[in-house]
Structures are given as structure tokens and as C-alpha cells.
Design an enzyme around this catalytic site. Structure first.
Site, PDB file in Angstrom:
ATOM      1  N   ASP A  94      40.160  49.860  19.453  1.00  0.00           N
ATOM      2  CA  ASP A  94      40.389  51.128  19.135  1.00  0.00           C
ATOM      3  C   ASP A  94      41.079  51.112  17.862  1.00  0.00           C
ATOM      4  OD1 ASP A  94      40.591  53.864  19.541  1.00  0.00           O
ATOM      5  OD2 ASP A  94      42.593  53.690  20.734  1.00  0.00           O
ATOM      6  N   HIS A 234      38.329  61.372  20.532  1.00  0.00           N
ATOM      7  CA  HIS A 234      39.722  60.713  20.465  1.00  0.00           C
ATOM      8  C   HIS A 234      40.505  61.844  21.012  1.00  0.00           C
ATOM      9  CE1 HIS A 234      39.287  56.741  18.364  1.00  0.00           C
ATOM     10  NE2 HIS A 234      37.815  57.342  18.437  1.00  0.00           N
ATOM     11  N   ASN A 277      38.397  59.185  25.013  1.00  0.00           N
ATOM     12  CA  ASN A 277      39.395  58.435  24.919  1.00  0.00           C
ATOM     13  C   ASN A 277      40.438  59.166  25.700  1.00  0.00           C
ATOM     14  OD1 ASN A 277      37.664  56.955  23.190  1.00  0.00           O
ATOM     15  ND2 ASN A 277      39.179  56.770  21.557  1.00  0.00           N
TER      16      ASN A 277
END
Ligand SMILES: [Zn+2]
Length: 332
Positions: A94, A234, A277
Site C-alpha cells: 500500500d 482509498h 481499502n
């Protein structure tokens, strides 16, 4: 050089193609501890979901990169032991911040990496991403890139304000870099304090903050330019208010923590968004369970006593996300 294939991991290629077609999203859960890893795998196996286990720079620093890689290998074996014959588990970096970090992850068994050049000027972002893609693709490793800036704080990634991804840039970026998926900015944000009170309205009944909606018009415009291309979100924790309330009830102090409403994520998962995410929600679930446990059992001091309910709380949260938000259950 350790190939992820030897560890039983998979890259994101087929997984994303299927998710885009099927109108669901793959969960990408961050992990740094054994309990998180166990909870992620138990949830994925029980729901028959593919899963991305991702490691941030902070996680590498906290747990040690070698240990995390062995944990991912252990995760594959653990999933099999739990009865999943062919687990689909991705080990993903990540927010990779340099070519060197991405290369070292690829060399040590990661099946997917993110190179985050989003803070660079457009042309430099392309150059750096392309360099990583060239190396990764030689090893059949998939690459996530980012265009646009997310606000918020997550480990060592932070930005004061967000800049939406410009739809007019995505085709040139994807074509020139050859990246496999693209993280975009449409109003999600890192951390448990995604929005300031000034950006939100307040629910008159509960007094809770109501965040501004995601920019679905920007998402739509991007999808139009890149039909079927895997898009990543994200900063997509929802910051469950029951966790926040439990934390605050048992001595914590998280005033006005607020996240992305789940119905908005559900809507996004049905589009080209195929990876969502989630990190903060796991931290909150764990902390709430531990605070509650200590308040109710002040005599306990064996970590197994408080980490067992913490692991259980995380697992329940992961299952909830998979089944009720992302729709990746029964997709193995
Ligand atoms: Zn992120």
C-alpha cells in the site's frame, strides 16, 4: 528473489476483471498483527471471498517486512486449513513511495504493489509509475497507481486537502504507464477524521456529523474515459459510530470521528470501482473491543484474554464489509 506464486498468492489481474464485470469490489484490508491476519482470513474463508491483504510503510516498519511476507504465506496455508481449497489472496504493498521499495517487495514475494506518485507533477508520476510497471510486469506482479490527491492522514501518507482526479488525464496516464489499476480521488479520505466539522452537516437528532457525498460525477466521467478499467478507492473506512461510541464510553476520546457512509461505498462497488481499502475500521473495532474488555475485566492481564474478543470484533466487521458493502462473497 522469491516469487509470490511459490507462496500460493495471486496477483489482481483476473480478480479485478471479474469484479468489474460482476459489479462488486474486492476488499483490501491492511494488516500489521497476527490477530488482524487471522480475522481477515477467517472472514474471507467463511464468506468465500477473494481478499487483498495490504501492507503500508508503517506496517513494514512496525512488524518487519520479512515477518509480514511470511505471515502472508502463512495466511494461504491457514485459509487451506480452514477448508478453502483454492484461496485467492493477494499480498499488496500500500502506498509504495519509491521504485526501490516496490522492487524490494516484488523481490520478496508481493503479488501486487502500489506506486504512489500522486504528489508528483503529472509527467513525473507517469515516469515513476512506468518504471515500476516495467519491473513488476517482468515478474507478473500487478501495479496500482494513483492520480489525484486524497486528504487525511494514514501512517506516513498525509495531505491537507484533496484534489479530485481530473478525468481528462486518465487515458494518457493509463496508456503511458501501463498500470493495472488506478486509485482515484473523489472525496474519500484517509484516517478516522476524514472530514472537519465545517465540511459536514450535523444530524439534528443524534448530533453526529454527516459527511459530504462522494463525487460520483467525477467517477462516472472517469469510467466513460476508461471503460472497464479497474478503479481503486482509498480512505474508505466508514468509521462505525457504534465502535466510536464504545471507545468513548470506556475512556476513549474520539470526538467527531467520521467516515464514508456504507451506502455510498456500496454504490461505488457496483461501478468500475473494484478495490476498496479499509484500514481505520479494523483499528476502531479492535480498540473498542479491548477498551470494553478492560473496563469489564480490570483484573485481566493475559493478552489472549483481550485479543480474543478484539479478533472476533474485527472478523465480524470484515464479514459485514464483504457481504453488506462490497458484495465479494461467494466470488471464489
Ligand atoms: Zn491509501
Amino acid at each position: 528473489m522469491v516469487s509470490y506464486k511459490k507462496l500460493g498468492l495471486v496477483n489482481t489481474k483476473k480478480m479485478f476483471a471479474k469484479a468489474v464485470k460482476g459489479g462488486y469490489a474486492i476488499p483490501a484490508f491492511n494488516f500489521n498483527t497476527m490477530e488482524q491476519m487471522q480475522a481477515i482470513i477467517q472472514a474471507a474463508v467463511e464468506t468465500k471471498s477473494p481478499v487483498i491483504m495490504q501492507v503500508s510503510k508503517g506496517a513494514r516498519k512496525y512488524a518487519n517486512p520479512t515477518i509480514l511476507r511470511y505471515m502472508a504465506e502463512g495466511a494461504v496455508q491457514y485459509a487451506k486449513e480452514l477448508g478453502c481449497k483454492k484461496p485467492q489472496i493477494v499480498l499488496h504493498l500500500d502506498h509504495g513511495d519509491s521504485y526501490e521499495t516496490c522492487k524490494s517487495c516484488i523481490d520478496s514475494g508481493f503479488s501486487s504493489v502500489m506506486i504512489d506518485g500522486s504528489s508528483l507533477p503529472f509527467k513525473e508520476n507517469i515516469k515513476l509509475t512506468k518504471k515500476v510497471v516495467n519491473y513488476a510486469h517482468k515478474h507478473d506482479v500487478t501495479v496500482e497507481a494513483e492520480l489525484g490527491v486524497l486528504a487525511g492522514v494514514e501512517d506516513e501518507v498525509s495531505a491537507a486537502e484533496s484534489h479530485y482526479t481530473k478525468p481528462e488525464e486518465v487515458v494518457e496516464f493509463a496508456t503511458k504507464t501501463g498500470c493495472d489499476s488506478l486509485a482515484i480521488s473523489i472525496g474519500t479520505s484517509h484516517g478516522a477524521y476524514k472530514f472537519t466539522a465545517a465540511q459536514c452537516t450535523r444530524d439534528p437528532k443524534t448530533g453526529k456529523l454527516v459527511p459530504p457525498p462522494l463525487a460520483f460525477d467525477v467517477l462516472k466521467a472517469i469510467e466513460k474515459k476508461l471503460p472497464g478499467f479497474p478503479i481503486v478507492l482509498h480512505g474508505s473506512s466508514s468509521v462505525p459510530q457504534d465502535c466510536v461510541d464504545t471507545i468513548n464510553k470506556f475512556g476513549g476520546k474520539l470526538p467527531d470521528a467520521v467516515g464514508i457512509p456504507e451506502e455510498q461505498l456500496r454504490k461505488a462497488a457496483k461501478s468500475a470501482v473494484c478495490k476498496i481499502n479499509i484500514d481505520s475500521d479494523s483499528r476502531l473495532a479492535m480498540t473498542a473491543a479491548i477498551r470494553k474488555h478492560f473496563a469489564e475485566h480490570p483484573d485481566h492481564f493475559d493478552p489472549r484474554q483481550y485479543l480474543t474478543p478484539a479478533r472476533e470484533a474485527m472478523k465480524e466487521m470484515y464479514i459485514h464489509k464483504i457481504v453488506k458493502v462490497l458484495g465479494s462473497n461467494n466470488k471464489l
